[in-house]
Design a protein around this motif. Structure first.
Motif, PDB file in Angstrom:
ATOM      1  N   VAL A 156      12.461  17.530  41.882  1.00  0.00           N
ATOM      2  CA  VAL A 156      11.362  18.314  42.424  1.00  0.00           C
ATOM      3  C   VAL A 156      10.630  17.383  43.380  1.00  0.00           C
ATOM      4  O   VAL A 156      10.372  16.226  43.057  1.00  0.00           O
ATOM      5  CB  VAL A 156      10.429  18.839  41.303  1.00  0.00           C
ATOM      6  CG1 VAL A 156       9.921  17.725  40.418  1.00  0.00           C
ATOM      7  CG2 VAL A 156       9.272  19.626  41.895  1.00  0.00           C
ATOM      8  N   SER A 157      10.355  17.856  44.576  1.00  0.00           N
ATOM      9  CA  SER A 157       9.798  16.932  45.560  1.00  0.00           C
ATOM     10  C   SER A 157       8.865  17.630  46.531  1.00  0.00           C
ATOM     11  O   SER A 157       8.872  18.857  46.662  1.00  0.00           O
ATOM     12  CB  SER A 157      10.922  16.242  46.349  1.00  0.00           C
ATOM     13  OG  SER A 157      11.673  17.196  47.089  1.00  0.00           O
ATOM     14  N   ILE A 158       8.067  16.821  47.173  1.00  0.00           N
ATOM     15  CA  ILE A 158       7.188  17.265  48.256  1.00  0.00           C
ATOM     16  C   ILE A 158       7.893  16.970  49.575  1.00  0.00           C
ATOM     17  O   ILE A 158       8.594  15.965  49.705  1.00  0.00           O
ATOM     18  CB  ILE A 158       5.844  16.510  48.178  1.00  0.00           C
ATOM     19  CG1 ILE A 158       5.062  16.976  46.941  1.00  0.00           C
ATOM     20  CG2 ILE A 158       5.013  16.703  49.439  1.00  0.00           C
ATOM     21  CD1 ILE A 158       3.875  16.115  46.626  1.00  0.00           C
ATOM     22  N   ASP A 159       7.707  17.847  50.545  1.00  0.00           N
ATOM     23  CA  ASP A 159       8.303  17.625  51.862  1.00  0.00           C
ATOM     24  C   ASP A 159       7.423  16.629  52.622  1.00  0.00           C
ATOM     25  O   ASP A 159       6.513  17.008  53.365  1.00  0.00           O
ATOM     26  CB  ASP A 159       8.406  18.947  52.626  1.00  0.00           C
ATOM     27  CG  ASP A 159       9.227  18.816  53.907  1.00  0.00           C
ATOM     28  OD1 ASP A 159       9.364  17.677  54.401  1.00  0.00           O
ATOM     29  OD2 ASP A 159       9.700  19.850  54.415  1.00  0.00           O
ATOM     30  N   HIS A 160       7.684  15.347  52.392  1.00  0.00           N
ATOM     31  CA  HIS A 160       6.865  14.311  53.013  1.00  0.00           C
ATOM     32  C   HIS A 160       7.063  14.262  54.536  1.00  0.00           C
ATOM     33  O   HIS A 160       6.158  13.833  55.255  1.00  0.00           O
ATOM     34  CB  HIS A 160       7.173  12.949  52.387  1.00  0.00           C
ATOM     35  CG  HIS A 160       6.642  12.799  50.998  1.00  0.00           C
ATOM     36  ND1 HIS A 160       5.319  12.537  50.738  1.00  0.00           N
ATOM     37  CD2 HIS A 160       7.245  12.905  49.790  1.00  0.00           C
ATOM     38  CE1 HIS A 160       5.125  12.469  49.432  1.00  0.00           C
ATOM     39  NE2 HIS A 160       6.279  12.692  48.840  1.00  0.00           N
ATOM     40  N   TYR A 161       8.212  14.674  54.999  1.00  0.00           N
ATOM     41  CA  TYR A 161       8.430  14.734  56.451  1.00  0.00           C
ATOM     42  C   TYR A 161       7.434  15.720  57.069  1.00  0.00           C
ATOM     43  O   TYR A 161       6.724  15.384  58.025  1.00  0.00           O
ATOM     44  CB  TYR A 161       9.858  15.170  56.752  1.00  0.00           C
ATOM     45  CG  TYR A 161      10.154  15.327  58.232  1.00  0.00           C
ATOM     46  CD1 TYR A 161      10.641  14.262  58.979  1.00  0.00           C
ATOM     47  CD2 TYR A 161       9.926  16.544  58.884  1.00  0.00           C
ATOM     48  CE1 TYR A 161      10.895  14.402  60.345  1.00  0.00           C
ATOM     49  CE2 TYR A 161      10.178  16.693  60.232  1.00  0.00           C
ATOM     50  CZ  TYR A 161      10.656  15.615  60.959  1.00  0.00           C
ATOM     51  OH  TYR A 161      10.893  15.761  62.309  1.00  0.00           O
ATOM     52  N   TYR A 162       7.373  16.922  56.514  1.00  0.00           N
ATOM     53  CA  TYR A 162       6.475  17.942  57.053  1.00  0.00           C
ATOM     54  C   TYR A 162       5.014  17.513  56.926  1.00  0.00           C
ATOM     55  O   TYR A 162       4.216  17.702  57.847  1.00  0.00           O
ATOM     56  CB  TYR A 162       6.701  19.274  56.334  1.00  0.00           C
ATOM     57  CG  TYR A 162       5.710  20.339  56.728  1.00  0.00           C
ATOM     58  CD1 TYR A 162       5.822  21.009  57.948  1.00  0.00           C
ATOM     59  CD2 TYR A 162       4.635  20.657  55.899  1.00  0.00           C
ATOM     60  CE1 TYR A 162       4.907  21.978  58.324  1.00  0.00           C
ATOM     61  CE2 TYR A 162       3.713  21.616  56.263  1.00  0.00           C
ATOM     62  CZ  TYR A 162       3.849  22.272  57.473  1.00  0.00           C
ATOM     63  OH  TYR A 162       2.931  23.225  57.847  1.00  0.00           O
ATOM     64  N   ALA A 163       4.658  16.944  55.760  1.00  0.00           N
ATOM     65  CA  ALA A 163       3.269  16.533  55.540  1.00  0.00           C
ATOM     66  C   ALA A 163       2.850  15.464  56.553  1.00  0.00           C
ATOM     67  O   ALA A 163       1.750  15.529  57.121  1.00  0.00           O
ATOM     68  CB  ALA A 163       3.097  15.996  54.119  1.00  0.00           C
ATOM     69  N   PHE A 164       3.720  14.495  56.793  1.00  0.00           N
ATOM     70  CA  PHE A 164       3.391  13.432  57.736  1.00  0.00           C
ATOM     71  C   PHE A 164       3.369  13.956  59.168  1.00  0.00           C
ATOM     72  O   PHE A 164       2.523  13.548  59.977  1.00  0.00           O
ATOM     73  CB  PHE A 164       4.411  12.290  57.608  1.00  0.00           C
ATOM     74  CG  PHE A 164       3.795  10.918  57.578  1.00  0.00           C
ATOM     75  CD1 PHE A 164       2.967  10.535  56.532  1.00  0.00           C
ATOM     76  CD2 PHE A 164       4.040   9.996  58.587  1.00  0.00           C
ATOM     77  CE1 PHE A 164       2.397   9.276  56.491  1.00  0.00           C
ATOM     78  CE2 PHE A 164       3.474   8.741  58.562  1.00  0.00           C
ATOM     79  CZ  PHE A 164       2.653   8.379  57.513  1.00  0.00           C
ATOM     80  N   LEU A 165       4.281  14.863  59.472  1.00  0.00           N
ATOM     81  CA  LEU A 165       4.304  15.461  60.811  1.00  0.00           C
ATOM     82  C   LEU A 165       3.027  16.256  61.051  1.00  0.00           C
ATOM     83  O   LEU A 165       2.453  16.222  62.149  1.00  0.00           O
ATOM     84  CB  LEU A 165       5.530  16.362  60.953  1.00  0.00           C
ATOM     85  CG  LEU A 165       5.831  16.881  62.362  1.00  0.00           C
ATOM     86  CD1 LEU A 165       6.143  15.728  63.309  1.00  0.00           C
ATOM     87  CD2 LEU A 165       7.010  17.856  62.321  1.00  0.00           C
TER      88      LEU A 165
END
Length: 301
Positions: A156-165
């Protein structure tokens, strides 16, 4: 002092072994006089259950192991809070393995899964390689709190790419072009996703990444002082920083103001987590659903 066994308890109490077992496991529908007799016999014989034998007979321990690099870091402690809330509701206990990213300690935790001393393992962050985790998954459920990239593992994970973008685009819309960032561990899977988002956002505005504006090992408030000291030595500084932790952002803002930096005029700071410290210091932050991720990880186990 003699320690009785379950047959001796049954004999002394004048009941069957099955009745003793039901009393020990708090089953209903045992007559009160028999329950009382069993507990009196237990006290007389100084009986202590062999908990390993109980676990073996049940096929479960009701214990979940959590591999966590640091217990005092808000990112990981918030995930753990989510796991703990669901564990409490469902009658499970937690066993924390603080590893400091020591691979030996991570393997020690996985060995406990192999030895059936825990029912499952939740890995909040890791150093151990994918192949070894996959090998241990045959012994029980393992859930990772990161993108497993199509491997045969639960996650289970957070979309860190989207969050940082999203953070980068916010700073760009505010007029910033010279942007740096602070990260906890640059080699981690989540950090690589953040790096990709950072590079993509800069590419869209025809800016190149500046390695000297990327700060690694930023975990706690005091790391903000190190970042500020580095910035003050630079001939050309970023006008904005994207910071992966509210704690570090608090340190940057506090130590920066002490050194004469005006926030946000000289340096804009945008961080993540939405920790209470961000509200206290009026830090612009992006909330990550870490507690929810912890709850989902528990239920996947």
């Amino acid at each position: 002092m003699k320690v009785g066994n379950i047959r001796e308890i049954a004999k002394l109490a004048g009941v069957s072994v099955a009745t003793v077992s039901r009393v020990l496991n708090h089953y209903p529908y045992v007559k009160e006089e028999k329950r009382k007799a069993v507990w009196e016999a237990i006290e007389k014989l100084n009986y202590t259950r062999n908990i390993n034998a109980v676990h073996l007979s049940r096929g479960k321990t009701s214990i979940i192991g959590i591999i966590i690099p640091y217990v005092n870091h808000p990112y990981f402690s918030t995930i753990t809070e989510g796991i703990a809330a669901e564990a409490l509701r469902n009658g499970y206990h937690l066993l924390l393995f603080q590893t400091n990213y020591d691979i030996k300690k991570e393997i020690d935790a996985l060995e406990m899964l192999k030895m059936k001393q825990v029912d499952g393992i939740i890995i909040c962050s890791r150093t151990v390689d994918w192949e070894r985790i996959e090998a241990y998954s045959q012994y029980g459920p393992i859930v990772l709190c990161e993108d497993v990239k199509g491997r045969n593992l639960s996650s289970v994970s957070i979309d860190h790419y989207y969050a940082f973008l999203m953070g980068m685009n916010y700073l760009i819309k505010k007029g910033h072009r010279k942007i740096g960032y602070c990260i906890g561990r640059i080699t981690g899977t989540n950090s690589k996703a953040r790096q990709a988002a950072y590079q993509e956002a800069l590419k869209q505005i025809n800016e190149r990444p500046r390695p000297e504006w990327i700060f690694d090992q930023c975990l706690y408030i005091e790391d903000g002082e190190r970042v500020v000291a580095s910035l003050l030595r630079m001939k050309e500084r970023p006008t904005a920083l994207l910071v992966s932790s509210d704690q570090v952002a608090a340190g940057i803002i506090t130590f920066g103001k002490n050194k004469g930096l005006k926030i946000p005029e000289n340096l804009a700071v945008l961080s993540f987590d939405n920790h209470p410290i961000s509200e206290a210091l009026n830090i612009t932050t992006i909330e990550l659903p870490l507690s929810v991720m912890g709850k989902k990880a528990f239920h996947m186990i």
